[in-house]
Design a protein around this motif. Structure first.
Motif, mmCIF file in Angstrom:
data_model
loop_
_atom_site.group_PDB
_atom_site.id
_atom_site.type_symbol
_atom_site.label_atom_id
_atom_site.label_comp_id
_atom_site.label_asym_id
_atom_site.label_seq_id
_atom_site.Cartn_x
_atom_site.Cartn_y
_atom_site.Cartn_z
ATOM 1 N N SER A 32 0.849 -1.187 0.000
ATOM 2 C CA SER A 32 0.000 0.000 0.000
ATOM 3 C C SER A 32 0.891 1.246 0.000
ATOM 4 O O SER A 32 2.114 1.133 0.039
ATOM 5 C CB SER A 32 -0.914 -0.013 1.229
ATOM 6 O OG SER A 32 -1.876 1.013 1.177
ATOM 7 N N PHE A 58 -4.309 -9.152 -1.411
ATOM 8 C CA PHE A 58 -4.475 -7.720 -1.700
ATOM 9 C C PHE A 58 -3.594 -6.823 -0.854
ATOM 10 O O PHE A 58 -3.101 -5.788 -1.320
ATOM 11 C CB PHE A 58 -5.942 -7.320 -1.511
ATOM 12 C CG PHE A 58 -6.410 -7.315 -0.077
ATOM 13 C CD1 PHE A 58 -6.413 -6.146 0.658
ATOM 14 C CD2 PHE A 58 -6.844 -8.482 0.527
ATOM 15 C CE1 PHE A 58 -6.840 -6.131 1.984
ATOM 16 C CE2 PHE A 58 -7.273 -8.488 1.845
ATOM 17 C CZ PHE A 58 -7.265 -7.306 2.580
ATOM 18 N N ASP A 59 -3.370 -7.201 0.409
ATOM 19 C CA ASP A 59 -2.600 -6.324 1.288
ATOM 20 C C ASP A 59 -1.098 -6.416 1.037
ATOM 21 O O ASP A 59 -0.319 -5.698 1.676
ATOM 22 C CB ASP A 59 -2.909 -6.623 2.764
ATOM 23 C CG ASP A 59 -2.665 -8.068 3.152
ATOM 24 O OD1 ASP A 59 -2.998 -8.965 2.352
ATOM 25 O OD2 ASP A 59 -2.163 -8.315 4.262
ATOM 26 N N GLY A 62 -0.990 -3.936 -3.112
ATOM 27 C CA GLY A 62 -1.686 -2.687 -3.360
ATOM 28 C C GLY A 62 -0.850 -1.584 -3.983
ATOM 29 O O GLY A 62 -1.376 -0.704 -4.665
ATOM 30 N N SER A 93 -9.482 -9.084 -1.817
ATOM 31 C CA SER A 93 -9.912 -7.717 -1.544
ATOM 32 C C SER A 93 -11.431 -7.567 -1.556
ATOM 33 O O SER A 93 -11.969 -6.665 -0.906
ATOM 34 C CB SER A 93 -9.275 -6.735 -2.532
ATOM 35 O OG SER A 93 -9.556 -7.063 -3.874
ATOM 36 N N ILE A 101 -8.879 -4.307 -5.076
ATOM 37 C CA ILE A 101 -7.461 -4.000 -5.225
ATOM 38 C C ILE A 101 -6.887 -4.946 -6.267
ATOM 39 O O ILE A 101 -7.040 -6.168 -6.161
ATOM 40 C CB ILE A 101 -6.713 -4.147 -3.887
ATOM 41 C CG1 ILE A 101 -7.219 -3.088 -2.898
ATOM 42 C CG2 ILE A 101 -5.201 -4.026 -4.077
ATOM 43 C CD1 ILE A 101 -6.657 -3.242 -1.505
#
Length: 210
Positions: A32, A58-59, A62, A93, A101
């Motif tokens: 992210s 997703f994390d 990102g 996500s 994402i």
């Protein structure tokens, strides 16, 4: 060489940098805050060479496109998760309140356990599925570190309730691929504090008695 941990995003996913004496670096799991991440690299005069993904949840992906575009570097992911980058139902996500994402396809697919050599970085790829089908860990023997993604944490292990998760497979991966590393190896996990192989062998409640 040295490494740097950078927790990013609402889940504080740990991105990592492995940096050589020429200030070249490998990026692991930029999850992210792509602009802030790029600014950190620029402020420290670092030159990224590649983005290595331990898995495609997703994390952990990102900021992949923002970082890849800014530095024009390739992305590596295991072949079993080549479609996950662009699919919120696979990368998880869609199950969280963060919106979809996605990232563009990876330039390189990891096909097997092998040595990965980029500039003077030499990493051993360890296939460690269970948290997700294509989870891998990257062992850098020279620095005595392993980038374990969400397979192994300090005092815990990765969740297995997302698509493709398998608890028994994860336990086997940890025992057969990670706990056989030298006990002094530092475990650089996807979330939380760092730990060591020795500490997890001795005190991780999810691994004792296996």
């Amino acid at each position: 060489m040295k490494w740097k941990q950078l927790p990013l995003g609402p889940l504080q996913t740990n991105a990592y940098l492995l940096i050589n004496e020429r200030k070249e670096c490998l990026i692991f799991d930029p999850g992210s805050e792509g602009e802030a991440f790029n600014s950190y690299l620029e402020e420290n005069a670092l030159k990224p060479l590649a983005i290595l993904l331990t898995h495609a949840h997703f994390d952990h992906i990102g900021a992949v496109d923002a970082v890849r575009k800014h530095w024009n570097v390739p992305v590596y992911v295991h072949k079993k998760e080549k479609n996950w980058l662009g699919d919120p139902s696979l990368n998880g996500s869609q199950f969280f309140q963060l919106g979809p994402i996605t990232a563009n396809p990876a330039e390189h697919l990891i096909l097997s356990e092998e040595k990965l050599v980029i500039s003077n970085f030499e990493l051993e790829i360890l296939f460690t599925p269970g948290h997700s089908p294509g989870s891998v860990s990257f062992y850098h023997e020279a620095s005595k570190v392993v980038f374990s993604g969400d397979a192994l944490f300090a005092g815990s292990i990765g969740r297995t309730d997302l698509p493709g998760g398998n608890h028994e497979q994860l336990i086997q991966s940890i025992h057969n691929k990670l706990l056989i590393l030298p006990e002094e190896t530092t475990v650089l996990s996807g979330h939380g504090m760092t730990t060591t192989i020795e500490r997890e062998m001795d005190s991780n409640p999810f691994l004792n008695g296996f």
